[in-house]
Scaffold this motif. Sequence first.
Motif, PDB file in Angstrom:
ATOM      1  N   TYR A 166      28.561  -0.668 139.980  1.00  0.00           N
ATOM      2  CA  TYR A 166      28.884  -0.877 141.384  1.00  0.00           C
ATOM      3  C   TYR A 166      29.190  -2.344 141.679  1.00  0.00           C
ATOM      4  N   ALA A 167      29.963  -2.552 142.736  1.00  0.00           N
ATOM      5  CA  ALA A 167      30.036  -3.850 143.394  1.00  0.00           C
ATOM      6  C   ALA A 167      29.102  -3.755 144.589  1.00  0.00           C
ATOM      7  N   LEU A 168      28.179  -4.704 144.714  1.00  0.00           N
ATOM      8  CA  LEU A 168      27.201  -4.662 145.796  1.00  0.00           C
ATOM      9  C   LEU A 168      27.704  -5.484 146.977  1.00  0.00           C
ATOM     10  N   GLU A 169      27.873  -4.845 148.128  1.00  0.00           N
ATOM     11  CA  GLU A 169      28.169  -5.601 149.340  1.00  0.00           C
ATOM     12  C   GLU A 169      26.899  -5.693 150.167  1.00  0.00           C
ATOM     13  N   PHE A 170      26.436  -6.905 150.375  1.00  0.00           N
ATOM     14  CA  PHE A 170      25.245  -7.152 151.189  1.00  0.00           C
ATOM     15  C   PHE A 170      25.700  -7.378 152.624  1.00  0.00           C
ATOM     16  N   THR A 171      25.128  -6.600 153.535  1.00  0.00           N
ATOM     17  CA  THR A 171      25.575  -6.652 154.913  1.00  0.00           C
ATOM     18  C   THR A 171      24.391  -6.434 155.853  1.00  0.00           C
ATOM     19  N   GLY A 172      24.663  -6.485 157.146  1.00  0.00           N
ATOM     20  CA  GLY A 172      23.598  -6.283 158.132  1.00  0.00           C
ATOM     21  C   GLY A 172      23.216  -7.583 158.822  1.00  0.00           C
ATOM     22  N   GLU A 173      22.453  -7.439 159.895  1.00  0.00           N
ATOM     23  CA  GLU A 173      22.122  -8.596 160.737  1.00  0.00           C
ATOM     24  C   GLU A 173      21.337  -9.672 159.989  1.00  0.00           C
ATOM     25  N   THR A 174      20.487  -9.258 159.053  1.00  0.00           N
ATOM     26  CA  THR A 174      19.682 -10.232 158.310  1.00  0.00           C
ATOM     27  C   THR A 174      20.561 -11.097 157.423  1.00  0.00           C
ATOM     28  N   ILE A 175      21.516 -10.473 156.762  1.00  0.00           N
ATOM     29  CA  ILE A 175      22.438 -11.212 155.890  1.00  0.00           C
ATOM     30  C   ILE A 175      23.285 -12.167 156.726  1.00  0.00           C
ATOM     31  N   GLN A 176      23.766 -11.686 157.867  1.00  0.00           N
ATOM     32  CA  GLN A 176      24.607 -12.516 158.735  1.00  0.00           C
ATOM     33  C   GLN A 176      23.856 -13.743 159.247  1.00  0.00           C
ATOM     34  N   SER A 177      22.545 -13.625 159.379  1.00  0.00           N
ATOM     35  CA  SER A 177      21.748 -14.739 159.894  1.00  0.00           C
ATOM     36  C   SER A 177      21.407 -15.774 158.812  1.00  0.00           C
ATOM     37  N   LEU A 178      21.667 -15.446 157.558  1.00  0.00           N
ATOM     38  CA  LEU A 178      21.346 -16.369 156.462  1.00  0.00           C
ATOM     39  C   LEU A 178      22.354 -17.506 156.372  1.00  0.00           C
ATOM     40  N   SER A 179      21.891 -18.646 155.886  1.00  0.00           N
ATOM     41  CA  SER A 179      22.782 -19.753 155.553  1.00  0.00           C
ATOM     42  C   SER A 179      23.605 -19.377 154.321  1.00  0.00           C
ATOM     43  N   MET A 180      24.624 -20.184 154.007  1.00  0.00           N
ATOM     44  CA  MET A 180      25.383 -19.939 152.785  1.00  0.00           C
ATOM     45  C   MET A 180      24.486 -20.073 151.564  1.00  0.00           C
ATOM     46  N   GLU A 181      23.522 -20.989 151.618  1.00  0.00           N
ATOM     47  CA  GLU A 181      22.595 -21.152 150.493  1.00  0.00           C
ATOM     48  C   GLU A 181      21.808 -19.868 150.256  1.00  0.00           C
ATOM     49  N   GLY A 182      21.314 -19.257 151.325  1.00  0.00           N
ATOM     50  CA  GLY A 182      20.577 -18.002 151.204  1.00  0.00           C
ATOM     51  C   GLY A 182      21.443 -16.878 150.682  1.00  0.00           C
ATOM     52  N   ARG A 183      22.671 -16.817 151.147  1.00  0.00           N
ATOM     53  CA  ARG A 183      23.606 -15.781 150.688  1.00  0.00           C
ATOM     54  C   ARG A 183      23.916 -15.953 149.198  1.00  0.00           C
ATOM     55  N   MET A 184      24.065 -17.210 148.775  1.00  0.00           N
ATOM     56  CA  MET A 184      24.329 -17.455 147.355  1.00  0.00           C
ATOM     57  C   MET A 184      23.139 -17.034 146.497  1.00  0.00           C
ATOM     58  N   THR A 185      21.936 -17.253 146.976  1.00  0.00           N
ATOM     59  CA  THR A 185      20.740 -16.824 146.242  1.00  0.00           C
ATOM     60  C   THR A 185      20.766 -15.327 146.012  1.00  0.00           C
ATOM     61  N   ILE A 186      21.113 -14.571 147.042  1.00  0.00           N
ATOM     62  CA  ILE A 186      21.138 -13.109 146.932  1.00  0.00           C
ATOM     63  C   ILE A 186      22.234 -12.637 145.983  1.00  0.00           C
ATOM     64  N   CYS A 187      23.445 -13.160 146.133  1.00  0.00           N
ATOM     65  CA  CYS A 187      24.536 -12.740 145.237  1.00  0.00           C
ATOM     66  C   CYS A 187      24.287 -13.194 143.802  1.00  0.00           C
ATOM     67  N   ASN A 188      23.649 -14.347 143.648  1.00  0.00           N
ATOM     68  CA  ASN A 188      23.311 -14.861 142.322  1.00  0.00           C
ATOM     69  C   ASN A 188      22.532 -13.840 141.508  1.00  0.00           C
ATOM     70  N   MET A 189      21.597 -13.142 142.167  1.00  0.00           N
ATOM     71  CA  MET A 189      20.724 -12.210 141.449  1.00  0.00           C
ATOM     72  C   MET A 189      21.194 -10.765 141.502  1.00  0.00           C
ATOM     73  N   ALA A 190      22.421 -10.530 141.993  1.00  0.00           N
ATOM     74  CA  ALA A 190      22.981  -9.173 141.931  1.00  0.00           C
ATOM     75  C   ALA A 190      23.012  -8.692 140.487  1.00  0.00           C
ATOM     76  N   ILE A 191      23.288  -9.622 139.576  1.00  0.00           N
ATOM     77  CA  ILE A 191      23.343  -9.284 138.149  1.00  0.00           C
ATOM     78  C   ILE A 191      21.992  -8.787 137.651  1.00  0.00           C
ATOM     79  N   GLU A 192      20.901  -9.266 138.247  1.00  0.00           N
ATOM     80  CA  GLU A 192      19.566  -8.829 137.818  1.00  0.00           C
ATOM     81  C   GLU A 192      19.266  -7.403 138.270  1.00  0.00           C
ATOM     82  N   GLY A 193      20.079  -6.891 139.198  1.00  0.00           N
ATOM     83  CA  GLY A 193      19.969  -5.491 139.595  1.00  0.00           C
ATOM     84  C   GLY A 193      20.963  -4.621 138.845  1.00  0.00           C
ATOM     85  N   GLY A 194      21.595  -5.190 137.816  1.00  0.00           N
ATOM     86  CA  GLY A 194      22.518  -4.418 136.983  1.00  0.00           C
ATOM     87  C   GLY A 194      23.964  -4.481 137.429  1.00  0.00           C
ATOM     88  N   ALA A 195      24.247  -5.158 138.547  1.00  0.00           N
ATOM     89  CA  ALA A 195      25.618  -5.223 139.055  1.00  0.00           C
ATOM     90  C   ALA A 195      26.344  -6.430 138.479  1.00  0.00           C
TER      91      ALA A 195
END
Length: 456
Positions: free
Chosen positions: A198-227
């Motif tokens: 899968y390609a993981l799209e992270f969405t929702g109000e919590t994601i929108q409220s994150l800084s770019m640094e926070g968003r990068m942290t989440i996408c960085n570890m998408a690979i650790e979920g197998g994506a």
Amino acid sequence: MAQTLFDKVWNKHVLTGKEGEPQLLYIDLHLIHEVTSPQAFEGLRLQKRQLRRPDLTFATLDHNVPTIDIFNIRDEIANKQITTLQKNAKDFGVHIFDMGSDEQGIVHMVGPETGLTQPGKTIVCGDSHTATHGAFGAIAFGIGTSEVEHVFATQTLWQTKPKNLKIEVSGKLQPGVYAKDIILHLINQYGVDFGTGYALEFTGETIQSLSMEGRMTICNMAIEGGAKYGIIQPDETTFEYIKGRPYAQNFNQSIGEWQKLYSDENAHFDKVITLDVTNLEPQVTWGTNPEMGVNFSSPFPEIQNINDERAYNYMGLKPGQKAEDIDLGYVFLGSCTNARLSDLIEASHIVKGKKVHPKITAIVVPGSRTVKKEAESLGLDKVFKEAGFEWREPGCSMCLGMNPDQVPEGIHCASTSNRNFEGRQGKGARTHLVSPAMAAAAAINGKFVDVRKVVV
């Protein structure tokens, strides 16, 4: 026909091939470092090929670089990889963010900081955590050395389009809970392979409220979920981050197209996961992969299989213990997951005016020279050093131990990195993944504490 964000970017880059089969994608940006590029450059030489687009290829030195005396590289293999990249960059006309230069740093820090990383791009690098750049609404993924050579020669890559998985995150994070806790919790709940295919799209109000640094942290570890891919819709937060950066001179001409990068209302997702983070606790891993983690207040789980048994034996822990029972010896603040300025600021608030616990060795490694200089201009280096932390030069450092920075055998380390595999931070090292705030609080207290009670 309604499309997902991922579909829109993917389809725009397909040169040939049918959906469901391998398709040839055009690659907009190729980032390289010293570890996975030497064989690919050698392949070009052997075939007497030139680099197809040196202007779209950018190099940095990160995995092997020492973080104390950066020009004193004692390891022969590390030195050879570094000097080889320097020579290859010169021979093939590649711009290199070289040792000691103002932009040098971890490859996934350099791309965003320089403005090379932009919405709608296809971005590749011979490094699994390339998914980081997906935080900007780009399709970004790690590739192998043979694929690196293919991009060198053709500026294209054959790929099969993945399915789409939407992860909708809602609720307001409590003080002391961060983006790192969101992604660790998702992996703990759904496993290290829930994103495979899968390609993981992270969405929702919590994601929108994150800084770019926070968003990068989440996408960085998408690979650790197998994506292979993590992606987030670009918005005003994204555009504000990019504006004015050195390689973003096309900003005014591009922003109109960037604003069209979102998943259409009726777009089809093959799978949807929802998560409410209102009551989410700080996360701590106890085992030897990112799935083996718990809420701070929860006991470590019972042994379910041979993998659990092996992990407990390696980590020197037992079911029923809690995070606060871990006998920590090291704290590492760094890596492409959590070595950005906001991470260091958050950690500095916790350590300011305090002292590192006598039994703890604590080091801070800014992810890039840009971050290091910005942090020093804010006086963060003094805050950390006065508390008893070591303040280092930028690089991958203790995240993977391909350099002099390693955790001694049998020692437990609170780490802001992305992987807690056996031996990842050094032979016999015992790694516990946490947020920067959790790591900072552990350094002061000599053990893990609930950082929600520390952060006000």
